[in-house]
Every structure is written in structure tokens, then in C-alpha cells.
Design a protein around this motif. Structure first.
Motif, short mmCIF file in Angstrom:
data_model
loop_
_atom_site.label_atom_id
_atom_site.label_comp_id
_atom_site.label_asym_id
_atom_site.label_seq_id
_atom_site.Cartn_x
_atom_site.Cartn_y
_atom_site.Cartn_z
N LEU A 1 0.85 -1.18 0.00
CA LEU A 1 0.00 0.00 0.00
C LEU A 1 0.89 1.23 0.00
CD1 LEU A 1 -1.88 -2.30 1.08
CD2 LEU A 1 -3.04 -0.55 2.43
N ALA A 2 0.48 2.25 -0.73
CA ALA A 2 1.25 3.49 -0.80
C ALA A 2 0.32 4.67 -0.68
CB ALA A 2 2.03 3.56 -2.10
N GLU A 3 0.81 5.71 -0.02
CA GLU A 3 0.09 6.98 0.10
C GLU A 3 1.04 8.10 -0.25
OE1 GLU A 3 -2.79 7.95 3.42
OE2 GLU A 3 -1.11 9.25 3.96
N ILE A 4 0.73 8.84 -1.29
CA ILE A 4 1.58 9.95 -1.70
C ILE A 4 1.16 11.19 -0.95
CG2 ILE A 4 2.23 11.45 -3.61
CD1 ILE A 4 1.22 7.84 -4.20
N ASP A 5 2.06 11.71 -0.14
CA ASP A 5 1.72 12.88 0.67
C ASP A 5 2.05 14.16 -0.08
OD1 ASP A 5 4.48 13.39 0.97
OD2 ASP A 5 4.58 12.13 2.76
N THR A 6 1.76 15.28 0.53
CA THR A 6 1.97 16.58 -0.12
C THR A 6 3.35 17.17 0.16
OG1 THR A 6 0.97 17.69 1.80
CG2 THR A 6 -0.49 17.11 -0.04
N ASP A 7 4.19 16.40 0.85
CA ASP A 7 5.50 16.90 1.23
C ASP A 7 6.60 16.14 0.50
OD1 ASP A 7 7.31 18.51 2.55
OD2 ASP A 7 7.44 17.18 4.30
N HIS A 8 6.35 15.87 -0.81
CA HIS A 8 7.34 15.19 -1.64
C HIS A 8 7.79 13.88 -1.03
CE1 HIS A 8 8.51 19.24 -3.71
NE2 HIS A 8 7.28 18.85 -3.98
N GLY A 9 6.84 13.05 -0.67
CA GLY A 9 7.16 11.76 -0.10
C GLY A 9 6.04 10.76 -0.33
N VAL A 10 6.34 9.50 -0.09
CA VAL A 10 5.34 8.44 -0.21
C VAL A 10 5.52 7.50 0.98
CG1 VAL A 10 6.88 7.14 -1.74
CG2 VAL A 10 4.47 6.55 -1.63
N VAL A 11 4.42 7.13 1.59
CA VAL A 11 4.43 6.23 2.74
C VAL A 11 3.99 4.84 2.26
CG1 VAL A 11 3.49 5.76 5.02
CG2 VAL A 11 3.94 8.12 4.31
N PHE A 12 4.72 3.81 2.70
CA PHE A 12 4.42 2.44 2.27
C PHE A 12 4.01 1.58 3.46
CE2 PHE A 12 7.60 3.75 -0.96
CZ PHE A 12 6.84 3.54 -2.10
N LEU A 13 3.14 0.62 3.18
CA LEU A 13 2.88 -0.52 4.07
C LEU A 13 3.11 -1.77 3.23
CD1 LEU A 13 -0.40 0.20 6.10
CD2 LEU A 13 1.93 0.05 6.97
N ASN A 14 4.02 -2.62 3.66
CA ASN A 14 4.39 -3.78 2.86
C ASN A 14 3.98 -5.06 3.57
OD1 ASN A 14 5.81 -5.85 1.42
ND2 ASN A 14 7.15 -4.27 0.61
N TYR A 15 3.07 -5.79 2.93
CA TYR A 15 2.60 -7.07 3.45
C TYR A 15 3.26 -8.20 2.66
CZ TYR A 15 -1.14 -4.58 5.92
OH TYR A 15 -1.87 -3.75 6.74
N GLY A 16 4.56 -8.41 2.90
CA GLY A 16 5.27 -9.50 2.26
C GLY A 16 5.38 -9.39 0.76
N HIS A 17 5.38 -8.18 0.23
CA HIS A 17 5.36 -7.95 -1.21
C HIS A 17 6.73 -7.46 -1.68
CE1 HIS A 17 2.81 -7.56 -4.76
NE2 HIS A 17 3.51 -6.49 -5.09
N PRO A 18 7.07 -7.67 -2.95
CA PRO A 18 8.34 -7.14 -3.47
C PRO A 18 8.45 -5.64 -3.26
CG PRO A 18 7.41 -8.69 -5.03
CD PRO A 18 6.38 -8.49 -3.97
#
Length: 345
Positions: free
Chosen positions: A210-227
Motif C-alpha cells: 500500500l502506498a500513500e503519496i503525501d503533499t511533502d514530496h514523499g510516499v508512505v508504504f505498508l508492505n505485506y510480504g510484497h516485493p
């Protein structure tokens, strides 16, 4: 083909004479017509074959005995069977076309096209199913412009076939709802975990990122055993990984879930989310697809064209059909639209 067959049979019969007995082979014409044509065409070929049989039988003098009538009966019988086969095949083809039409609608509902642009982002997606004639399988993707930011998921369901498609539908439905409702990405992941846990039985699971692109030139990830995702910036390729990998959805209900981690994602950079069908595609010598080395293929200005080039290179590497579904979602940060609402076009 039917006309060619009857022409050859007629020529051979005339050359060989009545003693060889080639005349009944004229029935091959309506036989082939029944395999490849409609019932009207088959009936027309049958009439032509019957006339040809009468002409050749008269030329050979076969109607003085039973041979000429036997040949006519053979042609008429094969024509009747060919017409019946053509009618049955036409009905089945019509049913198959109807089923395919329904399936295509279901596929579009399950895996909807991602928006070409969302705020400062340009997006493109590629999906290659390992099942012949199929457009979807066990891989999934979605991009949602929510009140809390642009949220993305790419996942891979264990297994293949209809069961995997059903599980993918459950995950996508839960994500689309949670992406709008939950104020943070961790909440979205927890909703997905609960939904998958209710639906899956035994040891089935879904790897996802899962990814969330924020407004501060960044992206937050949640990785559930994925590449790990691939980030392309300034000619460099990075695969940012979490400090600790969490279990896939369906298996990690009691481990607290993955920890979010943030990666810089600025204008001019690219983010590629993909499934293991991409990196685990092997060539004839058993070598895996070198995704990082192929990042230069994404230099094409148009995102969809760039992803199409990468997919073509992947298929060439595999030297044939892929053995696993392969999904790729490309995000490009163009830098326009910052500080504005998140429109989808």
C-alpha cells in the motif's frame, strides 16, 4: 478448402477412370465446409458436390449400377451432418461471445483503468495474465484519490484461476472503501486485514503493498510480504525495503501488521509498483528478469508507452507466455498540481 478438395477429387477421378473409385471422396467438400463455415455455405457446397457427383457418375457410367447412387447417398449424408455441425458450432460460438462479453464487463469492474493523472501524478498500468485468453487473474491494483491523499495498492493473491479472482475482488472492494474512510494508511491496512481474514480460509494469503503519496514530496508504504517498490531518481534505481517485513494479508492478523515507512518522492522521479510475476520471470537459461537494469526503458516521455516498452521487454526475456500473472503500476511525479485538490482525469 472445400472447393479445392472437390476440384482435386474431380481431376483425379477423371484421370484415373471409373475403376479406382474416387467419386465418393467428393463428400470431403461439404465435410470441410461444415467444419469452417456456416450452415448456408455448407448446404451450398453440398449442392455443388451433389451436382459434381452426378456429372462425374454420368461421365464414368456409374449409374448403370449401384456405385453412382451410393456416391450420391454419401455426399447427401455428409452434407446433412455438416449442416448440423455448422448449426451447433454457430450456436456455441454465439454463446461463447456472450460469455466473453459478460466476462469483459466483469473484468473492467474488477480492475478498472487507473486515472491517467491525479494531482501532480501521472499514472499508467500494465497487466499480463498467465492464463490464456484472460485479462485478469490473481494480481490486483487500484489507485484512489481520497480526501486523505492519493492511495495505491498492488497485490498478488496466492493461487490462480477463478478462486484467485474472487479473492482479488474482496481485497479491491475493501481497499476502495477503506481508502476513502480511514484517515491514515495503517487504518486502511487494518481494514484490509480484517476483510481478508473473514473471506479466506486455510492458509490462503495475499501479498500487497500500500502506498500513500503525501503533499511533502514523499510516499508512505505498508508492505505485506510484497516485493519492494522501485524508485527511479536522477539516473539511480532504488528498491526501498521496510526494516522488518510483515506477513501477507490473511496470515498476519496477530503480528501487529507492518510498520509504515516513508520514502522521498519528488518531482521528476518515478515509482514502479509490481508483482513477483515481473521479477521472477525467467529466460531460457533460468535467469530472473533484471528489473533494476531495465529501468532505463522508462525514459519514454509518455508513461503508458514507457510501461508498454517495459512489458514487451519482459515478454521477450521470458521468450514466451509468462508462467505467472504480472502487474505493474507506474507513477510519475510531474510537480504540477501541488497544493491543489486531487482531480482525476
Amino acid at each position: 478448402m472445400p472447393v479445392a478438395v472437390m476440384t482435386v477429387v474431380a481431376a483425379v477421378d477423371v484421370i484415373a477412370g471409373p475403376g479406382v473409385g474416387f467419386l465418393p471422396l467428393v463428400s470431403l467438400g461439404p465435410a470441410f465446409a461444415g467444419l469452417v463455415g456456416g450452415w448456408r455455405r455448407t448446404a451450398s457446397i453440398g449442392v455443388v458436390a451433389l451436382l459434381l457427383c452426378i456429372g462425374l457418375g454420368t461421365y464414368d457410367g456409374l449409374f448403370q449400377g449401384r456405385r453412382g447412387f451410393t456416391a450420391m447417398a454419401s455426399v447427401a449424408g455428409v452434407t446433412g451432418v455438416g449442416i448440423a455441425a455448422a448449426v451447433t458450432r454457430s450456436r456455441r460460438e454465439a454463446e461463447l461471445a456472450s460469455v466473453r462479453s459478460i466476462a469483459e464487463v466483469a473484468q473492467r469492474v474488477l480492475l478498472r483503468p487507473v486515472p491517467r493523472t491525479a494531482g501532480a501524478l501521472q499514472a499508467a498500468v500494465s497487466y499480463t495474465s498467465a492464463v490464456a485468453e484472460a485479462r485478469i487473474g490473481g494480481d490486483l491494483y487500484e489507485m484512489v484519490a481520497s480526501p486523505h491523499g492519493i492511495r495505491v495498492i498492488v497485490g498478488d493473491v496466492q493461487g490462480k484461476g477463478l478462486a484467485a479472482v474472487e479473492t482479488a475482488a474482496v481485497v479491491l472492494g475493501a481497499f476502495r472503501e477503506a481508502a476513502h474512510d480511514e484517515p491514515d494508511l495503517v487504518g486502511v491496512g487494518e481494514r484490509l486485514e480484517r476483510s481478508v481474514a473473514r473471506e479466506l480460509q486455510g492458509e490462503k494469503f495475499v501479498t500487497a503493498i500500500l502506498a500513500e503519496i503525501d503533499t511533502d514530496h514523499g510516499v508512505v508504504f505498508l508492505n505485506y510480504g510484497h516485493p519492494a517498490p522501485m524508485v527511479v531518481r536522477n539516473g539511480r534505481v532504488d528498491f526501498p525495503e521496510p526494516q522488518v517485513y510483515a506477513l501477507p494479508l490473511g496470515l498476519g492478523g496477530h503480528d501487529g501488521g507492518p510498520k509504515p515507512y516513508r520514502v522521498d518522492f519528488a518531482p521528476g522521479e518515478q515509482l514502479l509498483l509490481y508483482t513477483d510475476g515481473v521479477t521472477e520471470a525467467r529466460d531460457a537459461e533460468g535467469a530472473f528478469y533484471p528489473l533494476g537494469e531495465r529501468a532505463e526503458l522508462l525514459q519514454e516521455p509518455d508513461a503508458e508507452r514507457a510501461l508498454a516498452i517495459l512489458r514487451e521487454d519482459l515478454v521477450r526475456h521470458a521468450d514466451g507466455p509468462l508462467h505467472d500473472d504480472a502487474a505493474m503500476l507506474l507513477l510519475r511525479y510531474h510537480g504540477h498540481g501541488e497544493g491543489k485538490s486531487v482531480p482525476i482525469t
